[in-house]
Design an enzyme around this catalytic site. Structure first.
Site, PDB file in Angstrom:
ATOM      1  N   ASN A   1     -24.025  36.573 -10.466  1.00  0.00           N
ATOM      2  CA  ASN A   1     -23.106  36.644 -11.608  1.00  0.00           C
ATOM      3  C   ASN A   1     -23.745  37.455 -12.728  1.00  0.00           C
ATOM      4  OD1 ASN A   1     -24.711  34.779 -13.351  1.00  0.00           O
ATOM      5  ND2 ASN A   1     -24.253  33.366 -11.677  1.00  0.00           N
TER       6      ASN A   1
ATOM      7  N   ASP B   1     -22.135  28.172  -7.818  1.00  0.00           N
ATOM      8  CA  ASP B   1     -21.541  26.930  -7.326  1.00  0.00           C
ATOM      9  C   ASP B   1     -21.397  26.953  -5.804  1.00  0.00           C
ATOM     10  OD1 ASP B   1     -21.273  25.718  -9.808  1.00  0.00           O
ATOM     11  OD2 ASP B   1     -19.505  26.922 -10.249  1.00  0.00           O
TER      12      ASP B   1
ATOM     13  N   LYS C   1     -28.866  42.924   8.585  1.00  0.00           N
ATOM     14  CA  LYS C   1     -27.815  43.493   7.734  1.00  0.00           C
ATOM     15  C   LYS C   1     -26.496  43.503   8.500  1.00  0.00           C
ATOM     16  CE  LYS C   1     -26.537  47.601   5.240  1.00  0.00           C
ATOM     17  NZ  LYS C   1     -26.672  49.039   5.182  1.00  0.00           N
TER      18      LYS C   1
ATOM     19  N   PHE D   1     -25.015  23.864 -20.558  1.00  0.00           N
ATOM     20  CA  PHE D   1     -24.215  24.949 -21.111  1.00  0.00           C
ATOM     21  C   PHE D   1     -22.926  25.023 -20.303  1.00  0.00           C
ATOM     22  CE2 PHE D   1     -26.256  27.896 -24.192  1.00  0.00           C
ATOM     23  CZ  PHE D   1     -27.349  27.099 -24.488  1.00  0.00           C
TER      24      PHE D   1
ATOM     25  N   LYS E   1     -17.523  17.839 -18.391  1.00  0.00           N
ATOM     26  CA  LYS E   1     -18.844  18.111 -17.769  1.00  0.00           C
ATOM     27  C   LYS E   1     -19.932  17.256 -18.415  1.00  0.00           C
ATOM     28  CE  LYS E   1     -17.784  22.665 -16.293  1.00  0.00           C
ATOM     29  NZ  LYS E   1     -17.803  24.083 -16.534  1.00  0.00           N
TER      30      LYS E   1
ATOM     31  N   LYS F   1     -21.868  14.796 -15.959  1.00  0.00           N
ATOM     32  CA  LYS F   1     -23.272  15.105 -15.657  1.00  0.00           C
ATOM     33  C   LYS F   1     -24.244  14.267 -16.496  1.00  0.00           C
ATOM     34  CE  LYS F   1     -22.042  19.790 -14.236  1.00  0.00           C
ATOM     35  NZ  LYS F   1     -22.545  21.084 -13.777  1.00  0.00           N
TER      36      LYS F   1
HETATM   37  O1  C5P Z   1     -20.144  22.852 -13.798  1.00  0.00           O
HETATM   38  P1  C5P Z   1     -20.675  24.043 -14.492  1.00  0.00           P
HETATM   39  O2  C5P Z   1     -21.332  25.024 -13.560  1.00  0.00           O
HETATM   40  O3  C5P Z   1     -19.735  24.774 -15.381  1.00  0.00           O
HETATM   41  O4  C5P Z   1     -21.782  23.409 -15.463  1.00  0.00           O
HETATM   42  C1  C5P Z   1     -22.579  24.175 -16.238  1.00  0.00           C
HETATM   43  C2  C5P Z   1     -23.899  23.506 -16.482  1.00  0.00           C
HETATM   44  O5  C5P Z   1     -24.375  22.924 -15.271  1.00  0.00           O
HETATM   45  C3  C5P Z   1     -24.953  24.505 -16.893  1.00  0.00           C
HETATM   46  O6  C5P Z   1     -25.834  23.873 -17.787  1.00  0.00           O
HETATM   47  C4  C5P Z   1     -25.607  24.872 -15.563  1.00  0.00           C
HETATM   48  O7  C5P Z   1     -26.942  25.315 -15.759  1.00  0.00           O
HETATM   49  C5  C5P Z   1     -25.542  23.582 -14.803  1.00  0.00           C
HETATM   50  N1  C5P Z   1     -25.387  23.751 -13.335  1.00  0.00           N
HETATM   51  C6  C5P Z   1     -26.396  23.354 -12.500  1.00  0.00           C
HETATM   52  N2  C5P Z   1     -26.259  23.489 -11.130  1.00  0.00           N
HETATM   53  C7  C5P Z   1     -25.130  24.019 -10.616  1.00  0.00           C
HETATM   54  C8  C5P Z   1     -24.095  24.433 -11.471  1.00  0.00           C
HETATM   55  C9  C5P Z   1     -24.269  24.286 -12.830  1.00  0.00           C
HETATM   56  O8  C5P Z   1     -27.416  22.858 -12.960  1.00  0.00           O
HETATM   57  N3  C5P Z   1     -25.020  24.158  -9.305  1.00  0.00           N
END
Ligand code: C5P
Length: 398
Positions: A210, A279, A289, A322, A336, A340
């Site tokens: 990304n 994600d 490849k 974040f 979130k 979390k």
């Molecule tokens: O659910 P989302 O990806 O939007 O959440 C964002 C937060 O979760 C950020 O702080 C990101 O660093 C953390 N995150 C994580 N592991 C993931 C996805 C997001 O620690 N697989």
């Protein structure tokens, strides 16, 4: 306040404002040791500064009256802060490139940024300020931990109107006081920051990733380090240089970031997760490849949610997440935070001008565990880092 400041004056018209800054610092009780460049003496007399400070003014590397031959080292040895105001393009260029051909530039080469802050109050003509060489030198110095007080827009001595005026002495005084007050307020605190994107391989030459540049996380790591924290920075691939003095862990995939972060977690008092973790990842990465051919169907599987796992395991740790969103910012961020088990979530609408990935600035809202929310104005990622650290400190003290 019994603090010693080394004040460098270089050869710009704003040198007269250096005299006003000296007066303000002396009035506040600082001991001010002035160092002038040769060019500065064309704008203002050393006598002005020695009268204001009650101390001799130094301007030569060797051979001044009653001057030690290691004066440059002595000056850089134990000040509480060094400030150069005004800082011309020339001194900025010398400091960035390691040139030491007079007393002040030599002092700037002997500085110990891990021990005290150095502020450069830039002042120059607009065209010079926007010259790529100057911009590059300024950003290099920032990355190394120098604090650069950006010049203001207004009337310039050359008759032009534009950016380039040195920040006003009162503003510099408050920056100096703020910088000193923040020094060491994170002493004894371990801060774990994750930053940058992750890369999820598809085959040996391709990956999913990304636009995260890592700037926000690196700025937070630098700010925490400046404030005396022990800093662990776990970073996906970025083009940034890790801030000096942080314990740096380079990772690529979400799984690697998960492994390193969970290993470091017990050591941490504060965890700030700015990383844009993928994600999803390809269910399997090809060993060779992939060849061009028929239409390709990919199966993506979830990668581990690191923050979710930290939220489950947290004991003493203060957790900051974040949330970069493009829609329903506050609702998504709040859910979130709860899901979390976070203490603060920093929400930003990445579609907004001045916010998000690959920018030097950000506009965010902070949502707190107790239901509170706070909107912060547009600011640089460096300034925002200090604001976030201020909030974390206040919450942890309650
Ligand atoms: O659910 P989302 O990806 O939007 O959440 C964002 C937060 O979760 C950020 O702080 C990101 O660093 C953390 N995150 C994580 N592991 C993931 C996805 C997001 O620690 N697989």
């Amino acid at each position: 306040m019994d603090k010693k400041i080394v004040l460098g004056i270089t050869g710009g018209i704003a040198a007269y404002k250096g005299a006003e800054l000296t007066r303000l610092l002396v009035k506040e009780g600082f001991t001010v040791q002035v160092v002038m460049t040769e060019a500065a003496k064309s704008f203002i007399m050393p006598l002005t500064f020695s009268t204001l400070t009650g101390r001799p003014v130094y301007h030569t590397l060797f051979g001044g009256p009653h001057q030690s031959s290691t004066l440059h080292i002595d000056l850089a040895r134990d000040p509480h802060l060094i400030v150069v105001a005004p800082a011309t393009a020339n001194i900025i260029g010398k400091a960035a490139n390691g040139i030491a051909d007079d007393l002040l530039s030599t002092v700037l080469l002997a500085v110990r940024l891990e021990k005290y802050p150095v502020i450069l109050a830039a002042a120059m003509n607009t065209a010079m300020l926007h010259n790529p060489a100057v911009r590059q030198n300024m950003s290099l110095l920032r990355r190394r931990g120098f604090i650069i007080a950006d010049p203001l827009a207004g009337e310039l001595a050359c008759g032009e109107v534009g950016e380039g005026r040195m920040a006003e002495p009162e503003q510099l005084l408050s920056l100096i006081k703020r910088t000193l007050a923040k020094r060491d307020d994170y002493g004894g605190v371990s801060v774990l920051v994750t930053a940058g994107p992750t890369r999820e391989p598809l085959d040996p030459v391709r990956f999913f990733s990304n636009h995260s540049s890592g700037r926000m996380g690196y700025a937070l790591a630098r700010a925490a380090k400046e404030r005396g924290a022990k800093v662990y920075l776990v970073s996906g691939p970025t083009s940034l240089e890790p801030p000096a003095g942080v314990e740096f862990y380079a990772v690529a995939t979400a799984q690697e970031m998960y492994d390193v972060t969970l290993t470091l977690f017990p050591e941490a008092d504060v965890v700030i997760k700015t990383a844009a973790v993928a994600d999803y990842r390809p269910a399997s990465a090809s060993a060779h490849k992939l060849k061009k051919g028929e239409e390709l169907q990919l199966r993506l599987v979830h990668s581990p949610d690191i923050l979710q796992e930290l939220g489950k395991r947290k004991k003493k740790q203060f957790l900051v997440g974040f949330a970069a969103e493009t829609a329903d910012l506050l609702i998504s961020a709040r859910s979130k935070l709860e899901q979390k088990n976070l203490d603060i979530i920093v929400a930003n609408d990445v579609m907004q001008e001045g916010a998000g990935f690959e920018k030097e600035t950000n506009i965010v809202q902070l949502l707190y565990r107790d239901g509170g929310a706070e909107e912060l104005p547009l600011m640089s990622k460096a300034e925002l880092s200090h604001e976030i650290l201020d909030r974390i400190k206040a919450c942890r003290q309650h």
